[in-house]
Motif scaffolding. Structure first.
Motif, PDB file in Angstrom:
ATOM      1  N   SER A  33       0.805  -1.220   0.000  1.00  0.00           N
ATOM      2  CA  SER A  33       0.000   0.000   0.000  1.00  0.00           C
ATOM      3  C   SER A  33       0.840   1.274   0.000  1.00  0.00           C
ATOM      4  CB  SER A  33      -0.944   0.016   1.206  1.00  0.00           C
ATOM      5  OG  SER A  33      -0.219  -0.037   2.416  1.00  0.00           O
ATOM      6  N   ALA A  34       2.126   1.147   0.250  1.00  0.00           N
ATOM      7  CA  ALA A  34       3.000   2.328   0.178  1.00  0.00           C
ATOM      8  C   ALA A  34       3.007   2.868  -1.248  1.00  0.00           C
ATOM      9  CB  ALA A  34       4.414   1.961   0.609  1.00  0.00           C
ATOM     10  N   GLN A  35       2.928   4.169  -1.372  1.00  0.00           N
ATOM     11  CA  GLN A  35       2.792   4.779  -2.683  1.00  0.00           C
ATOM     12  C   GLN A  35       4.136   5.260  -3.229  1.00  0.00           C
ATOM     13  OE1 GLN A  35      -0.494   5.339  -4.478  1.00  0.00           O
ATOM     14  NE2 GLN A  35      -0.582   3.541  -3.165  1.00  0.00           N
ATOM     15  N   PHE A  36       4.539   4.661  -4.335  1.00  0.00           N
ATOM     16  CA  PHE A  36       5.696   5.098  -5.104  1.00  0.00           C
ATOM     17  C   PHE A  36       5.168   5.720  -6.398  1.00  0.00           C
ATOM     18  CE2 PHE A  36       7.086   1.849  -2.250  1.00  0.00           C
ATOM     19  CZ  PHE A  36       8.382   2.177  -1.886  1.00  0.00           C
ATOM     20  N   MET A  95      16.812   0.778  -7.019  1.00  0.00           N
ATOM     21  CA  MET A  95      15.814  -0.249  -7.327  1.00  0.00           C
ATOM     22  C   MET A  95      14.688   0.303  -8.190  1.00  0.00           C
ATOM     23  SD  MET A  95      15.046  -3.377  -7.076  1.00  0.00           S
ATOM     24  CE  MET A  95      16.172  -3.930  -5.799  1.00  0.00           C
ATOM     25  N   GLU A  96      14.258   1.528  -7.901  1.00  0.00           N
ATOM     26  CA  GLU A  96      13.245   2.208  -8.709  1.00  0.00           C
ATOM     27  C   GLU A  96      13.942   3.229  -9.598  1.00  0.00           C
ATOM     28  OE1 GLU A  96       9.309   5.113  -8.109  1.00  0.00           O
ATOM     29  OE2 GLU A  96      10.782   4.894  -6.512  1.00  0.00           O
ATOM     30  N   PRO A  97      14.026   2.985 -10.910  1.00  0.00           N
ATOM     31  CA  PRO A  97      14.628   3.992 -11.796  1.00  0.00           C
ATOM     32  C   PRO A  97      13.831   5.292 -11.760  1.00  0.00           C
ATOM     33  CG  PRO A  97      14.438   1.862 -12.891  1.00  0.00           C
ATOM     34  CD  PRO A  97      13.629   1.772 -11.631  1.00  0.00           C
ATOM     35  N   MET A  98      14.338   6.307 -12.417  1.00  0.00           N
ATOM     36  CA  MET A  98      13.731   7.632 -12.348  1.00  0.00           C
ATOM     37  C   MET A  98      12.332   7.642 -12.962  1.00  0.00           C
ATOM     38  SD  MET A  98      16.168   9.089 -10.760  1.00  0.00           S
ATOM     39  CE  MET A  98      16.519   7.449 -10.118  1.00  0.00           C
ATOM     40  N   ASP A  99      11.429   8.326 -12.294  1.00  0.00           N
ATOM     41  CA  ASP A  99      10.064   8.471 -12.785  1.00  0.00           C
ATOM     42  C   ASP A  99       9.430   9.696 -12.158  1.00  0.00           C
ATOM     43  OD1 ASP A  99       9.961   7.374 -10.253  1.00  0.00           O
ATOM     44  OD2 ASP A  99       8.979   5.519 -10.860  1.00  0.00           O
ATOM     45  N   CYS A 100       8.409  10.225 -12.814  1.00  0.00           N
ATOM     46  CA  CYS A 100       7.828  11.491 -12.371  1.00  0.00           C
ATOM     47  C   CYS A 100       6.496  11.697 -13.086  1.00  0.00           C
ATOM     48  CB  CYS A 100       8.791  12.639 -12.712  1.00  0.00           C
ATOM     49  SG  CYS A 100       8.208  14.270 -12.242  1.00  0.00           S
ATOM     50  N   GLY A 150      12.117   4.432  -4.229  1.00  0.00           N
ATOM     51  CA  GLY A 150      12.805   3.145  -4.134  1.00  0.00           C
ATOM     52  C   GLY A 150      14.297   3.302  -4.288  1.00  0.00           C
ATOM     53  N   GLY A 151      14.909   3.997  -3.327  1.00  0.00           N
ATOM     54  CA  GLY A 151      16.344   4.230  -3.361  1.00  0.00           C
ATOM     55  C   GLY A 151      16.678   5.528  -4.065  1.00  0.00           C
ATOM     56  N   SER A 152      17.880   6.015  -3.776  1.00  0.00           N
ATOM     57  CA  SER A 152      18.399   7.194  -4.467  1.00  0.00           C
ATOM     58  C   SER A 152      19.916   7.144  -4.504  1.00  0.00           C
ATOM     59  CB  SER A 152      17.948   8.493  -3.794  1.00  0.00           C
ATOM     60  OG  SER A 152      18.564   9.599  -4.414  1.00  0.00           O
ATOM     61  N   PHE A 153      20.551   7.097  -3.318  1.00  0.00           N
ATOM     62  CA  PHE A 153      22.018   7.088  -3.222  1.00  0.00           C
ATOM     63  C   PHE A 153      22.616   8.328  -3.879  1.00  0.00           C
ATOM     64  CE2 PHE A 153      20.403   2.711  -4.049  1.00  0.00           C
ATOM     65  CZ  PHE A 153      20.333   2.322  -2.720  1.00  0.00           C
ATOM     66  N   GLY A 154      21.802   9.397  -3.942  1.00  0.00           N
ATOM     67  CA  GLY A 154      22.210  10.638  -4.578  1.00  0.00           C
ATOM     68  C   GLY A 154      21.577  10.866  -5.931  1.00  0.00           C
ATOM     69  N   ARG A 155      21.036   9.835  -6.550  1.00  0.00           N
ATOM     70  CA  ARG A 155      20.577   9.939  -7.938  1.00  0.00           C
ATOM     71  C   ARG A 155      19.396  10.888  -8.119  1.00  0.00           C
ATOM     72  NH1 ARG A 155      19.500  11.294 -12.040  1.00  0.00           N
ATOM     73  NH2 ARG A 155      19.266  10.202 -14.020  1.00  0.00           N
ATOM     74  N   ARG A 156      18.518  11.001  -7.147  1.00  0.00           N
ATOM     75  CA  ARG A 156      17.348  11.866  -7.300  1.00  0.00           C
ATOM     76  C   ARG A 156      17.647  13.314  -6.889  1.00  0.00           C
ATOM     77  NH1 ARG A 156      13.375   8.007  -8.287  1.00  0.00           N
ATOM     78  NH2 ARG A 156      14.007   5.966  -7.493  1.00  0.00           N
ATOM     79  N   THR A 177      13.509   3.558 -18.020  1.00  0.00           N
ATOM     80  CA  THR A 177      13.775   2.132 -17.837  1.00  0.00           C
ATOM     81  C   THR A 177      15.140   1.957 -17.175  1.00  0.00           C
ATOM     82  OG1 THR A 177      14.877   1.886 -19.971  1.00  0.00           O
ATOM     83  CG2 THR A 177      12.474   1.608 -19.932  1.00  0.00           C
ATOM     84  N   ARG A 178      15.432   0.730 -16.782  1.00  0.00           N
ATOM     85  CA  ARG A 178      16.760   0.456 -16.225  1.00  0.00           C
ATOM     86  C   ARG A 178      17.849   0.837 -17.225  1.00  0.00           C
ATOM     87  NH1 ARG A 178      18.017   0.429 -11.577  1.00  0.00           N
ATOM     88  NH2 ARG A 178      16.324  -1.004 -11.093  1.00  0.00           N
ATOM     89  N   GLU A 179      17.635   0.526 -18.491  1.00  0.00           N
ATOM     90  CA  GLU A 179      18.629   0.850 -19.522  1.00  0.00           C
ATOM     91  C   GLU A 179      18.818   2.362 -19.660  1.00  0.00           C
ATOM     92  OE1 GLU A 179      17.155  -3.230 -20.228  1.00  0.00           O
ATOM     93  OE2 GLU A 179      16.186  -1.307 -19.814  1.00  0.00           O
ATOM     94  N   ASP A 180      17.727   3.118 -19.523  1.00  0.00           N
ATOM     95  CA  ASP A 180      17.834   4.574 -19.587  1.00  0.00           C
ATOM     96  C   ASP A 180      18.728   5.101 -18.471  1.00  0.00           C
ATOM     97  OD1 ASP A 180      16.068   4.661 -21.731  1.00  0.00           O
ATOM     98  OD2 ASP A 180      14.317   4.964 -20.450  1.00  0.00           O
ATOM     99  N   ASP A 181      18.480   4.622 -17.273  1.00  0.00           N
ATOM    100  CA  ASP A 181      19.205   5.152 -16.132  1.00  0.00           C
ATOM    101  C   ASP A 181      20.659   4.717 -16.121  1.00  0.00           C
ATOM    102  OD1 ASP A 181      18.993   6.875 -13.943  1.00  0.00           O
ATOM    103  OD2 ASP A 181      18.884   5.218 -12.531  1.00  0.00           O
ATOM    104  N   MET A 182      20.928   3.520 -16.634  1.00  0.00           N
ATOM    105  CA  MET A 182      22.307   3.048 -16.668  1.00  0.00           C
ATOM    106  C   MET A 182      23.127   3.754 -17.739  1.00  0.00           C
ATOM    107  SD  MET A 182      22.801   0.707 -14.305  1.00  0.00           S
ATOM    108  CE  MET A 182      24.216  -0.225 -14.876  1.00  0.00           C
ATOM    109  N   SER A 183      22.517   4.034 -18.886  1.00  0.00           N
ATOM    110  CA  SER A 183      23.293   4.558 -20.013  1.00  0.00           C
ATOM    111  C   SER A 183      23.124   6.049 -20.251  1.00  0.00           C
ATOM    112  CB  SER A 183      22.915   3.804 -21.299  1.00  0.00           C
ATOM    113  OG  SER A 183      21.542   3.987 -21.599  1.00  0.00           O
ATOM    114  N   ALA A 184      22.121   6.660 -19.660  1.00  0.00           N
ATOM    115  CA  ALA A 184      21.884   8.091 -19.902  1.00  0.00           C
ATOM    116  C   ALA A 184      21.722   8.853 -18.595  1.00  0.00           C
ATOM    117  CB  ALA A 184      20.636   8.275 -20.768  1.00  0.00           C
TER     118      ALA A 184
END
Length: 735
Positions: free
Chosen positions: A226-229, A357-362, A406-412, A441-448
């Motif tokens: 029920s947690a909202q992401f 774990m959660e790639p970028m989204d908005c 779902g995680g950041s580690f600085g990314r957001r 997608t995962r590929e977007d966040d890894m390569s761009a």
């Protein structure tokens, strides 16, 4: 106005706590001050059953008390797994003398005038392991003030002196008359009371919640779903957008043909934005297929064209010429000129992805008079400013609904707001016709995406005739993270503090010490703070090199550290505790090794001891990590242990095999097949020991990371005699 009442729809109190969280606590929609007659939940809330209005009294900006006796804490920081939705309410409940069963949370709205990060200035955001540290006194004072307002309300109602009233576990009492009342019964009257200018705070010896294990407030919601992401949220008429980014950093769109993408069923629009071309559709899969079909021609004249090997060679040359002095003690050059025993080593550290774990989204909903954003907002004020700039609105017209991340580690925490700016740009490109959900997608966040900077280090140490370290020189070549961002003002004399943190603050008593920086300007790879930022590479090279100096001097590395940390009791405290708990000095037997490292970051002190077993072929296992942490007052010991364990796992994953490499400017890792994180069966046994402290709380989200890699390579050297100078370790011990 000091207090307010708002009527809000809630489930009946008889419903489960989880149900209550579903309806209000996890709405993530912020708290709009004033009266609301709407019975609809926020857009991220769960289903509502058997609604009835509950009055919420605002006792200052951080505390809401409901007529149902709940206490809602307005959380000004993003919770990306680090536990602030438990840590911050613990502080409030402690000073308020609430019962833990009363506590709920809601993410605060984007409003730097009320919810700024006190360490960042007039700016709301989360980062630098600062959430608890910057909120500690602020929330204690706010909650003590709210408690005083409740007491004053009871005193006025019962016509007794406030000094005769006590509060315990959410009950306000007057012993002489036997009168009692819950917070909920007093909330409306309390909202009209004036809080004291300087509320009386508890003596820490009287704490009943701080320093104890309390259940995390988000556990049920994250367990039952029920947690909202951001991915959980939908808006009426919403379109999903994916962006085709350039294959090389800095390339731009020359032309594109949308025809094939528009032929995909479900695709509605193809629009160009500053960072690429976006494909919009009524569902994710259609947007993905449309993007796959999209034909884009790129202009690469200004793109980064070099590969990792070419960049590394450039960094080596830069490190040799590092000339910006970050620290200079004594006369290093004179000592090295006359020293007979000099050790010089060079270290290479790669780019790293955040790999959340959660790639970028908005989600963005654009109207003529407002821009609403739903996301795991880490830099609220920057997001508001960026969205206002793109849309032409005022920052206060940008409404941000913060959700769990779902995680950041600085990314957001991107100063340029890359993924948020894309979502706003797409919404503007279609004139706000529909809400937009941007998904990377995962590929977007890894390569761009953005990366922990590559760096190259040259370390030199001189030993005198007695085996003492008489001089230390550290030259580092690395990209600046802050240059060209709103944080550029922190750069002084060309020194980005993020580039040299963990090196220029070296705590060891060495009479001649110099740290020089070479900025790797003109590199087109976008970089960003990564969990522990500059400490992640500087902590590794300094602590690994220290062990090598100890070996050259014929001294035990733990004992040498002890000797040179005599003026740093908190470093020494964690070092001694970790060594004691690990059994430093025990004979481990053949093929086994033990290493140690200690490091301070974000106000916290962490020492780690790593045990390894190495096979005849050079393969090895990490068996145990013993961690000692001094983070001041331990608000939530269980959360602290979890953060140390998580930081250790994150750092171990990077040390073993993670790296981002480029070929002719293109990232080669696109998913977890080539960027392989640590697996659960590779996780070592971890012990975490917390040093009792009366110091104010400091950060725990990042400080567990820096000591791991050096303690690991020191353990491998202890077992094999071989030292590691390049990360990741990979197969370097084999062959």
């Amino acid at each position: 106005m000091l207090g307010k009442i708002e009527a809000r729809p809630l489930v009946r109190p008889a419903l489960s706590r989880r149900g209550f969280l579903k309806v209000i606590g996890l709405s993530g929609s912020g708290f709009l001050i004033g009266c609301s007659d709407s019975s609809e939940p926020g857009p991220a809330a769960g289903p509502v059953a058997m609604k009835e209005p509950v009055a919420l009294a605002e006792l200052g900006p951080f505390v809401r008390v409901g007529s149902d006796n709940t206490v809602t804490v307005m959380v000004k920081h993003l919770d990306m797994g680090q536990g602030v939705t438990t840590g911050l309410p613990t502080i409030v409940a402690e000073e308020l003398d609430a019962d833990w069963s009363q506590m709920l949370t809601e993410f605060a709205p984007a409003d730097a005038s009320r919810y700024n990060n006190l360490f960042f200035g007039p700016f709301q955001g989360t980062g630098g392991s600062s959430s608890i540290a910057n909120s500690w006194m602020q929330l204690r004072q706010a909650s003590a003030g709210a408690r005083s307002m409740l007491v004053d309300a009871a005193a006025a109602r019962w016509k007794v002196p406030a000094g005769e009233i006590s509060v315990s576990r959410g009950v306000v009492s007057h012993a002489a008359s036997g009168k009692k009342a819950s917070f909920g019964e007093l909330a409306a009257a309390a909202a009209d009371m004036t809080p004291p200018a300087e509320p009386v705070l508890k003596d820490p010896k009287d704490f009943t919640l701080v320093g104890t294990r309390v259940p995390r407030l988000d556990s049920n919601a994250k367990t039952d779903g029920s947690a909202q992401f951001t991915l959980d949220v939908t808006r009426p008429g919403m379109l999903t957008a994916l962006v085709q980014h350039p294959p090389k950093f800095g390339a731009t769109v020359a032309s594109f043909d949308p025809a094939a993408a528009l032929d995909v069923p479900g695709v509605t629009d193809v629009v160009q934005i500053p960072r690429g071309v976006a494909v919009l559709a009524d569902n994710f899969w259609s947007a993905k297929k449309g993007r796959d079909a999209l034909q884009v021609v790129w202009t690469e004249a200004d793109a980064e064209q070099r590969g990792s090997d070419e960049l590394l060679e450039a960094y080596k040359s830069l490190a040799e010429k590092a000339s910006l002095p970050a620290r200079s003690d004594g006369d290093v050059n004179a000592v090295f000129a006359s020293a007979k025993n000099v050790i010089r080593r060079e270290f290479a550290v790669p780019y790293l992805a955040h790999a959340t774990m959660e790639p970028m989204d908005c989600i963005v909903e654009l109207r003529d008079d407002a821009c609403e954003i739903w996301n795991g907002a880490q830099l609220h004020t920057a997001d508001q400013a960026m969205a206002a700039h793109i849309t032409g609105l005022q920052p206060e017209q940008v409404i941000i609904h913060t959700l769990f991340a779902g995680g950041s580690f600085g990314r957001r925490a991107v100063p340029s707001d890359d993924y948020v700016s894309e979502a706003v740009s797409i919404a503007k490109a279609i004139d706000g016709r529909a809400p937009i959900k941007l998904v990377w997608t995962r590929e977007d966040d890894m390569s761009a995406g953005r990366y922990r900077p590559m760096s190259y280090h040259i370390l030199e140490g001189a030993l005198d005739g007695d085996g003492n370290i008489s001089a230390w020189r550290h030259r580092v070549a690395v990209q600046s993270i802050m240059a060209g961002t709103p944080f550029e003002g922190f750069i002084e004399n060309g020194i980005d503090p993020a580039s040299v943190e963990g090196s220029r603050g070296l705590p060891y008593t060495i009479p001649n010490l110099k740290v020089d920086l070479a900025n790797a300007d003109g590199v087109g790879v976008p970089v960003l703070w990564w969990r522990s930022v500059g400490h992640t590479h500087n902590g590794y090279v300094t602590e690994a090199f220290f062990d090598e100096m100890a070996a050259a001097a014929g001294k035990d590395p733990y004992e040498l550290r002890r000797n040179l940390l005599k003026n740093h009791p908190r470093h020494l405290g964690v070092l001694d505790l970790a060594a004691e708990k690990a059994g430093w000095g025990d004979d481990l037997g053949p093929g086994r090794g033990r290493g140690i490292a200690v490091h301070e970051s974000f106000g916290s002190f962490v020492a780690e001891v790593v045990d390894v077993t190495v096979g005849d072929d050079g393969g090895f296992s990490v068996d145990r990590v013993v961690c000692a942490v001094d983070c001041g007052i331990a608000v939530n010991p269980d959360v602290i242990r979890a953060q140390m364990e998580g930081g250790i796992g994150y750092a171990l994953s990077a040390a073993l095999r993670e790296e981002v490499t480029l070929t002719a400017g293109e990232v080669q890792q696109r998913n977890f097949d080539r960027y392989r994180p640590l697996r659960i069966d590779e996780m070592p046994e971890i012990e975490v020991h917390i040093v009792p402290s009366a110091e104010p709380p400091s950060g725990v989200g990042e400080p567990g990371v820096p000591p791991l890699a050096p303690a690991l390579v020191n353990a491998l050297a202890d077992a094999t005699g071989k030292r590691i100078y390049k990360m990741p370790i990979g197969e370097q011990l084999k062959g």
